[in-house]
Scaffold this active site. Structure first.
Site, PDB file in Angstrom:
ATOM      1  N   ASP A 180       0.825  -1.210   0.000  1.00  0.00           N
ATOM      2  CA  ASP A 180       0.000   0.000   0.000  1.00  0.00           C
ATOM      3  C   ASP A 180       0.861   1.262   0.000  1.00  0.00           C
ATOM      4  OD1 ASP A 180       1.024  -0.310   2.483  1.00  0.00           O
ATOM      5  OD2 ASP A 180      -0.837   0.020   3.577  1.00  0.00           O
ATOM      6  N   HIS A 182      23.494   3.417 -19.459  1.00  0.00           N
ATOM      7  CA  HIS A 182      22.408   3.675 -18.496  1.00  0.00           C
ATOM      8  C   HIS A 182      22.663   2.943 -17.180  1.00  0.00           C
ATOM      9  CE1 HIS A 182      19.435   4.809 -21.950  1.00  0.00           C
ATOM     10  NE2 HIS A 182      20.311   5.760 -21.681  1.00  0.00           N
ATOM     11  N   ASP A 203      26.353  11.161 -13.824  1.00  0.00           N
ATOM     12  CA  ASP A 203      25.325  11.831 -14.629  1.00  0.00           C
ATOM     13  C   ASP A 203      24.149  12.043 -13.690  1.00  0.00           C
ATOM     14  OD1 ASP A 203      23.322  12.594 -16.382  1.00  0.00           O
ATOM     15  OD2 ASP A 203      23.792  11.070 -17.892  1.00  0.00           O
ATOM     16  N   ASP A 217      20.452  18.285 -16.138  1.00  0.00           N
ATOM     17  CA  ASP A 217      21.001  17.008 -16.615  1.00  0.00           C
ATOM     18  C   ASP A 217      22.494  17.256 -16.885  1.00  0.00           C
ATOM     19  OD1 ASP A 217      21.529  14.590 -17.787  1.00  0.00           O
ATOM     20  OD2 ASP A 217      20.285  14.922 -19.566  1.00  0.00           O
ATOM     21  N   HIS A 275      26.015   7.160 -28.884  1.00  0.00           N
ATOM     22  CA  HIS A 275      24.758   7.888 -28.626  1.00  0.00           C
ATOM     23  C   HIS A 275      24.791   9.257 -29.281  1.00  0.00           C
ATOM     24  CE1 HIS A 275      26.667  10.366 -25.462  1.00  0.00           C
ATOM     25  NE2 HIS A 275      27.150   9.263 -24.917  1.00  0.00           N
ATOM     26  N   HIS A 314      19.827  16.375 -26.381  1.00  0.00           N
ATOM     27  CA  HIS A 314      18.366  16.264 -26.489  1.00  0.00           C
ATOM     28  C   HIS A 314      17.783  17.549 -25.932  1.00  0.00           C
ATOM     29  CE1 HIS A 314      18.594  15.355 -22.148  1.00  0.00           C
ATOM     30  NE2 HIS A 314      19.610  14.555 -22.454  1.00  0.00           N
ATOM     31  N   HIS A 337      14.296  14.478 -20.878  1.00  0.00           N
ATOM     32  CA  HIS A 337      14.263  14.347 -22.344  1.00  0.00           C
ATOM     33  C   HIS A 337      12.977  15.047 -22.759  1.00  0.00           C
ATOM     34  CE1 HIS A 337      16.889  10.496 -21.949  1.00  0.00           C
ATOM     35  NE2 HIS A 337      17.582  11.593 -21.814  1.00  0.00           N
ATOM     36  N   GLU A 351      26.340  16.612 -24.876  1.00  0.00           N
ATOM     37  CA  GLU A 351      26.897  15.551 -24.041  1.00  0.00           C
ATOM     38  C   GLU A 351      27.661  14.479 -24.817  1.00  0.00           C
ATOM     39  OE1 GLU A 351      23.897  12.798 -22.472  1.00  0.00           O
ATOM     40  OE2 GLU A 351      22.363  14.209 -23.095  1.00  0.00           O
ATOM     41  N   TYR A 383      33.562   5.679 -24.819  1.00  0.00           N
ATOM     42  CA  TYR A 383      33.372   4.484 -23.965  1.00  0.00           C
ATOM     43  C   TYR A 383      34.209   3.355 -24.569  1.00  0.00           C
ATOM     44  CZ  TYR A 383      29.533   7.632 -23.131  1.00  0.00           C
ATOM     45  OH  TYR A 383      28.797   8.775 -22.892  1.00  0.00           O
ATOM     46  N   ARG A 394      32.005  11.071 -20.172  1.00  0.00           N
ATOM     47  CA  ARG A 394      30.983  11.908 -20.809  1.00  0.00           C
ATOM     48  C   ARG A 394      31.047  13.265 -20.126  1.00  0.00           C
ATOM     49  NH1 ARG A 394      27.163   8.679 -20.631  1.00  0.00           N
ATOM     50  NH2 ARG A 394      25.922   9.259 -18.818  1.00  0.00           N
ATOM     51  N   GLU A 426      28.603  16.683 -19.967  1.00  0.00           N
ATOM     52  CA  GLU A 426      27.253  17.120 -20.370  1.00  0.00           C
ATOM     53  C   GLU A 426      26.883  18.435 -19.706  1.00  0.00           C
ATOM     54  OE1 GLU A 426      24.063  14.468 -19.117  1.00  0.00           O
ATOM     55  OE2 GLU A 426      22.758  15.319 -20.656  1.00  0.00           O
TER      56      GLU A 426
HETATM   57  N1  GLY Z   1      20.689  11.592 -17.979  1.00  0.00           N
HETATM   58  C1  GLY Z   1      20.042  11.267 -19.180  1.00  0.00           C
HETATM   59  C2  GLY Z   1      20.726  11.786 -20.345  1.00  0.00           C
HETATM   60  O1  GLY Z   1      21.836  12.281 -20.235  1.00  0.00           O
HETATM   61  O2  GLY Z   1      20.211  11.809 -21.418  1.00  0.00           O
HETATM   62 MN    MN Z   2      21.246  14.155 -21.230  1.00  0.00          MN
HETATM   63 MN    MN Z   3      22.625  13.029 -18.445  1.00  0.00          MN
END
Ligand code: GLY
Ligand code: MN
Ligand code: MN
Length: 444
Positions: free
Chosen positions: A36, A239, A256, A267, A350, A354, A361, A392, A396, A413, A415
């Site tokens: 619950d 991820h 991240d 982000d 990637h 975005h 996103h 970003e 890798y 990365r 970003e």
């Molecule tokens: N943290 C999600 C991205 O960088 O797109």
């Molecule tokens: Mn991002």
């Molecule tokens: Mn991110």
């Protein structure tokens, strides 16, 4: 309440220009976590964008008819439930506090909606978004159909409300940019805190705890998404979310993480050495990603295409992969060959960003609505002032035969969150240490 009523007025005016009709939009549903217990409630971003209303069990109806009307349906006051769950506005207070023309108990939605839908020109609906809202609409439409022999007609047209709202949400106003700046500034401090505290021998979750501590300490309501705290080889899992490994001396740590402040997301990604000092191979790869990010940033300006920044980053990264022997010139050919064959995707798989806003996103089309000809792709859209996007790039490097071993398990990365302005890119996350010198100083 000004931005919300202005947005409703802007949407109503678009609905009028399409011939008028009824828009219907629901907030999110509360979600059971287990037994619950519930997940923390987070309102629907579209609903909040137009209402500012944060309670669950709420629906917004906009009528673009002879006159325009904004109507809220929400929970009634309930002294018994308020003892257990806390304050709720109830329709009367919600109407006056949030500037609606009318407000009713949520239970009356289907009946009143049936009346407004009768002979309306169109339904503006968030199609396929919420089973519950679809069901309300179905019942209301059925009530109209039941009166067909008396002459009642259902609306002949349906528009996808998301299409209109996505384009509105893509352009951030000054108030939204201020909230995004606050989210980014809090997140920047959280990243600095993690850099300062990190030591070999700690676990990734200890750094996650530091991030969450800083978010909440500064009034952010929640993380904008699940934080990634990835040490060593875990940084190559895009991820990664387990956040439970031990941090070793010599690891790079990729974080991240960003908070949500008053419904707006940050982000931010930074990568730093657990022991405070980049090794030579780590430094070489870091400088490469930083150069790629800087190349992409130069394209975050009015009049360039959305994809230009990605292409610039890919060019820098791919040249670096050739220079450092990650890609073998004898196998992949020239820089242009390695780009056109997508050989770079072995190490950079990637996109370079975005849209960002209420959702990390965020919504909004990335391409123009139409291709220049039948056999062409739709071009990526031109950047305009007020758009918000992340930049970003990363690299890798999984252990692979033929790839110099000194680079194995490096994942990096970088970003940042950018607003496109007439004066150039506004970097909301610029206070997060980024150069090698800044990061090593922050780690001390
Ligand atoms: N943290 C999600 C991205 O960088 O797109
Ligand atoms: Mn991002
Ligand atoms: Mn991110």
């Amino acid at each position: 309440m000004k931005p919300y009523s202005s947005r409703r007025a802007a949407l109503l005016s678009q609905m009028q220009s399409l011939g008028g009709g009824i828009a219907i939009l629901a907030t999110s549903q509360e979600m059971t976590r287990n037994s619950d217990c519930y997940f923390p409630f987070r309102h629907d971003s579209y609903f909040y964008y137009l209402s500012g209303f944060m309670e669950p069990e709420a629906v917004l109806v906009l009528i673009a008819g002879k006159t325009n009307q904004s109507i809220l349906f929400c929970r009634e006051k309930n002294p018994e439930r308020e003892i257990w769950d806390g304050f709720r506005f109830g329709p009367d207070a919600a109407r006056s506090e949030f500037g609606f023309d009318a407000a009713y108990p949520i239970e009356s939605l289907e009946t009143l909606l049936a009346g407004w839908l009768t002979d309306a020109a169109a339904i503006f609906h968030t199609q396929g978004h919420s089973c519950q809202l679809d069901s309300h609409l179905q019942h209301s439409l059925q009530a109209v159909r039941d009166k067909a022999r008396s002459g009642a007609r259902t609306p002949p047209l349906t528009y996808d409300l998301h299409c209109l709202l996505n384009e509105m949400r893509l352009f951030k106003d000054a108030g939204e940019i201020a909230l995004m700046q606050r989210a980014a500034s809090i997140s920047a401090v959280a990243h600095q805190r993690a850099m300062y505290i990190a030591r070999a021998g700690m676990h990734e979750y200890e750094l996650e705890a530091e991030l969450l501590h800083e978010f909440r300490r500064q009034g952010a309501q929640a993380p904008a998404y699940n934080a990634i705290v990835a040490a060593g080889a875990n940084a190559c899992v895009l991820h990664y979310g387990a956040n439970n490994a031990r941090i070793d001396d010599g690891d790079l740590i990729l974080i991240d993480a960003g908070c949500e402040f008053d419904s707006y997301a940050a982000d931010i990604t930074r990568t730093f050495p657990a022991n405070g000092k980049f090794s030579a191979p780590q430094q070489a790869m870091y400088e490469l990603v930083l150069a790629a990010q800087s190349a992409a940033l130069q394209h975050a300006i009015v009049g360039t295409r959305y994809i230009d920044g990605h292409n610039a980053a890919v060019r820098v990264l791919t040249q670096g992969m050739l220079d450092h022997g990650l890609l073998d010139k004898n196998q992949v050919g020239s820089l242009d060959d390695a780009i056109s064959s997508n050989a770079f995707r072995q190490f950079y798989m990637h996109g370079t960003g975005h849209w960002i806003g209420m959702d990390v996103h965020d919504v909004g089309n990335y391409r123009e609505a139409q291709a220049p000809s039948d056999d062409a792709e739709k071009p990526y859209r031109l950047l305009q002032a007020g758009m918000a996007l992340t930049i970003e790039p990363g690299i890798y490097i999984r252990p692979t035969k033929g790839v110099p071993e000194k680079f194995w398990d490096i994942g990096i990365r970088i970003e940042d969150d950018i607003i496109v302005t007439e004066q150039g890119p506004l970097n909301l996350s610029q206070d997060t240490p980024k150069t090698i010198a800044e990061i090593e100083a922050a780690c001390k």
